[in-house]
Motif scaffolding. Structure first.
Motif, PDB file in Angstrom:
ATOM      1  N   GLU A  37       0.840  -1.185   0.000  1.00 53.20           N
ATOM      2  CA  GLU A  37       0.000   0.000   0.000  1.00 53.20           C
ATOM      3  C   GLU A  37       0.882   1.244   0.000  1.00 53.20           C
ATOM      4  O   GLU A  37       1.838   1.327   0.760  1.00 53.20           O
ATOM      5  CB  GLU A  37      -0.925   0.018   1.224  1.00 53.20           C
ATOM      6  N   TYR A  38       0.512   2.182  -0.856  1.00 53.29           N
ATOM      7  CA  TYR A  38       1.308   3.384  -1.027  1.00 53.29           C
ATOM      8  C   TYR A  38       0.484   4.605  -0.613  1.00 53.29           C
ATOM      9  O   TYR A  38      -0.745   4.557  -0.548  1.00 53.29           O
ATOM     10  CB  TYR A  38       1.769   3.524  -2.488  1.00 53.29           C
ATOM     11  N   PHE A  39       1.210   5.681  -0.359  1.00 48.21           N
ATOM     12  CA  PHE A  39       0.563   6.927   0.046  1.00 48.21           C
ATOM     13  C   PHE A  39      -0.081   7.561  -1.187  1.00 48.21           C
ATOM     14  O   PHE A  39       0.551   8.273  -1.953  1.00 48.21           O
ATOM     15  CB  PHE A  39       1.583   7.886   0.661  1.00 48.21           C
ATOM     16  N   GLU A  40      -1.349   7.299  -1.366  1.00 46.24           N
ATOM     17  CA  GLU A  40      -2.099   7.846  -2.483  1.00 46.24           C
ATOM     18  C   GLU A  40      -3.323   8.559  -1.915  1.00 46.24           C
ATOM     19  O   GLU A  40      -4.406   7.984  -1.788  1.00 46.24           O
ATOM     20  CB  GLU A  40      -2.500   6.741  -3.464  1.00 46.24           C
ATOM     21  N   GLN A  41      -3.110   9.792  -1.545  1.00 44.95           N
ATOM     22  CA  GLN A  41      -4.149  10.593  -0.893  1.00 44.95           C
ATOM     23  C   GLN A  41      -4.342  11.889  -1.682  1.00 44.95           C
ATOM     24  O   GLN A  41      -3.846  12.954  -1.301  1.00 44.95           O
ATOM     25  CB  GLN A  41      -3.759  10.902   0.556  1.00 44.95           C
ATOM     26  N   PRO A  42      -5.046  11.859  -2.803  1.00 46.25           N
ATOM     27  CA  PRO A  42      -5.178  13.079  -3.619  1.00 46.25           C
ATOM     28  C   PRO A  42      -5.938  14.203  -2.923  1.00 46.25           C
ATOM     29  O   PRO A  42      -5.626  15.384  -3.130  1.00 46.25           O
ATOM     30  CB  PRO A  42      -5.919  12.579  -4.860  1.00 46.25           C
ATOM     31  N   VAL A  43      -6.941  13.853  -2.117  1.00 45.73           N
ATOM     32  CA  VAL A  43      -7.708  14.900  -1.426  1.00 45.73           C
ATOM     33  C   VAL A  43      -6.825  15.618  -0.406  1.00 45.73           C
ATOM     34  O   VAL A  43      -6.841  16.855  -0.307  1.00 45.73           O
ATOM     35  CB  VAL A  43      -8.947  14.291  -0.757  1.00 45.73           C
ATOM     36  N   TRP A  44      -6.047  14.863   0.339  1.00 43.50           N
ATOM     37  CA  TRP A  44      -5.162  15.457   1.330  1.00 43.50           C
ATOM     38  C   TRP A  44      -4.092  16.314   0.659  1.00 43.50           C
ATOM     39  O   TRP A  44      -3.743  17.396   1.156  1.00 43.50           O
ATOM     40  CB  TRP A  44      -4.513  14.361   2.159  1.00 43.50           C
ATOM     41  N   GLN A  45      -3.579  15.862  -0.480  1.00 41.86           N
ATOM     42  CA  GLN A  45      -2.588  16.643  -1.210  1.00 41.86           C
ATOM     43  C   GLN A  45      -3.190  17.952  -1.723  1.00 41.86           C
ATOM     44  O   GLN A  45      -2.534  18.998  -1.703  1.00 41.86           O
ATOM     45  CB  GLN A  45      -2.030  15.813  -2.369  1.00 41.86           C
ATOM     46  N   THR A  46      -4.434  17.903  -2.165  1.00 39.84           N
ATOM     47  CA  THR A  46      -5.097  19.125  -2.637  1.00 39.84           C
ATOM     48  C   THR A  46      -5.299  20.110  -1.492  1.00 39.84           C
ATOM     49  O   THR A  46      -5.078  21.316  -1.649  1.00 39.84           O
ATOM     50  CB  THR A  46      -6.446  18.774  -3.274  1.00 39.84           C
ATOM     51  N   LEU A  47      -5.713  19.612  -0.336  1.00 37.98           N
ATOM     52  CA  LEU A  47      -5.914  20.502   0.814  1.00 37.98           C
ATOM     53  C   LEU A  47      -4.603  21.149   1.238  1.00 37.98           C
ATOM     54  O   LEU A  47      -4.576  22.338   1.577  1.00 37.98           O
ATOM     55  CB  LEU A  47      -6.526  19.715   1.973  1.00 37.98           C
ATOM     56  N   ASN A  48      -3.515  20.387   1.223  1.00 39.96           N
ATOM     57  CA  ASN A  48      -2.218  20.964   1.565  1.00 39.96           C
ATOM     58  C   ASN A  48      -1.809  22.045   0.567  1.00 39.96           C
ATOM     59  O   ASN A  48      -1.240  23.089   0.936  1.00 39.96           O
ATOM     60  CB  ASN A  48      -1.150  19.869   1.602  1.00 39.96           C
ATOM     61  N   MET A  49      -2.101  21.806  -0.717  1.00 36.20           N
ATOM     62  CA  MET A  49      -1.743  22.785  -1.736  1.00 36.20           C
ATOM     63  C   MET A  49      -2.514  24.088  -1.545  1.00 36.20           C
ATOM     64  O   MET A  49      -1.942  25.184  -1.605  1.00 36.20           O
ATOM     65  CB  MET A  49      -2.019  22.204  -3.128  1.00 36.20           C
ATOM     66  N   PHE A  50      -3.803  23.982  -1.275  1.00 38.79           N
ATOM     67  CA  PHE A  50      -4.607  25.197  -1.116  1.00 38.79           C
ATOM     68  C   PHE A  50      -4.302  25.895   0.208  1.00 38.79           C
ATOM     69  O   PHE A  50      -4.451  27.112   0.310  1.00 38.79           O
ATOM     70  CB  PHE A  50      -6.091  24.855  -1.213  1.00 38.79           C
ATOM     71  N   TYR A  51      -3.882  25.138   1.201  1.00 41.52           N
ATOM     72  CA  TYR A  51      -3.457  25.769   2.449  1.00 41.52           C
ATOM     73  C   TYR A  51      -2.195  26.595   2.214  1.00 41.52           C
ATOM     74  O   TYR A  51      -2.064  27.714   2.747  1.00 41.52           O
ATOM     75  CB  TYR A  51      -3.203  24.712   3.517  1.00 41.52           C
TER      76      TYR A  51
END
Length: 234
Positions: A37-51
């Motif tokens: 299992e790999y770190f595949e969290q697109p929603v979390w990555q998007t939130l970090n980008m907008f933050y």
């Protein structure tokens, strides 16, 4: 300077996001790569980008505060003029005696006088401040941006960072087309040629990824949902 900063930070953003996707977070010691299992969290990555983008507001308010403080120190941007002296008054009086009165002169338009364009005044009169419930219209592009960034992060799972970054150039194509359809803009000939070259380049990059798929350094787990990063029930 700003363009170079945008280029560097945009490239680092894509590379670091791809690096996050390749990090193993579960069953890393399993010899079968499909079970990892790999770190595949697109929603979390998007939130970090907008933050991170929201932090730009701190720079904006800081610059505004510095400008306000500078204007207050210079009396709202106005500089004091010199006090009139007796010598200046006498010279002004001599000039007034030599200049004839304008009562008998024909009225003529002053040379170099610029009148404000009528179209600009009409456009300014039609502008209305955004207030009340009309501010909620800004939610529509904001939600579209959130969804678009999240879907791009999902697509990054299945391709390389270089192809992903080049395919993002397709935004220019749709921006040009929609500006004609919805905003009534008229594209010049060189702009049409530029869009055609962008279409050709994006097509070549997309076909190269289809004809010769990149070798993935990791395999996606069959039990993992790439859209949400959680195990899916089969």
């Amino acid at each position: 300077m700003l363009a170079a900063g945008m280029l560097v930070t945009g490239t680092l953003n894509t590379l670091l996001t791809k690096l996050q996707d390749k990090q193993c977070v579960g069953n890393c010691s399993d010899p079968d790569a499909s079970k990892r299992e790999y770190f595949e969290q697109p929603v979390w990555q998007t939130l970090n980008m907008f933050y991170g983008e929201m932090l730009c507001l701190a720079c904006f308010y800081l610059v505004s505060l510095l400008r306000r403080h500078r204007d207050d120190g210079s009396r709202d941007g106005y500089m004091p003029i010199a006090e009139p002296s007796d010598e200046n008054e006498s010279s002004n009086a001599r000039i007034a005696e030599d200049v004839p009165t304008t009562d008998a002169l024909p009225v003529a338009a002053s040379v170099g006088a610029e009148e404000p364009p009528t179209d600009a005044l009409a456009a300014e009169a039609q502008l209305k401040p955004i207030s009340g419930w009309t501010t909620l219209w800004m939610w529509i592009p904001a939600v579209c941006d959130l969804m678009g960034t999240t879907l791009m992060n999902v697509g990054l799972f299945f391709t390389t960072a270089s192809v992903y970054q080049m395919l993002r150039g397709a935004v220019v194509i749709f921006s040009g087309l929609f500006s004609v359809l919805f905003l009534g803009h008229r594209l010049e000939r060189f702009q049409i040629v530029s869009l055609a070259l962008v279409v050709l380049g994006v097509t070549i990059v997309g076909l190269s990824n289809v004809v010769s798929p990149p070798v993935q350094a990791y395999s996606h787990s069959k039990r993992q949902n790439p859209g949400l990063g959680e195990d899916s029930q089969e």
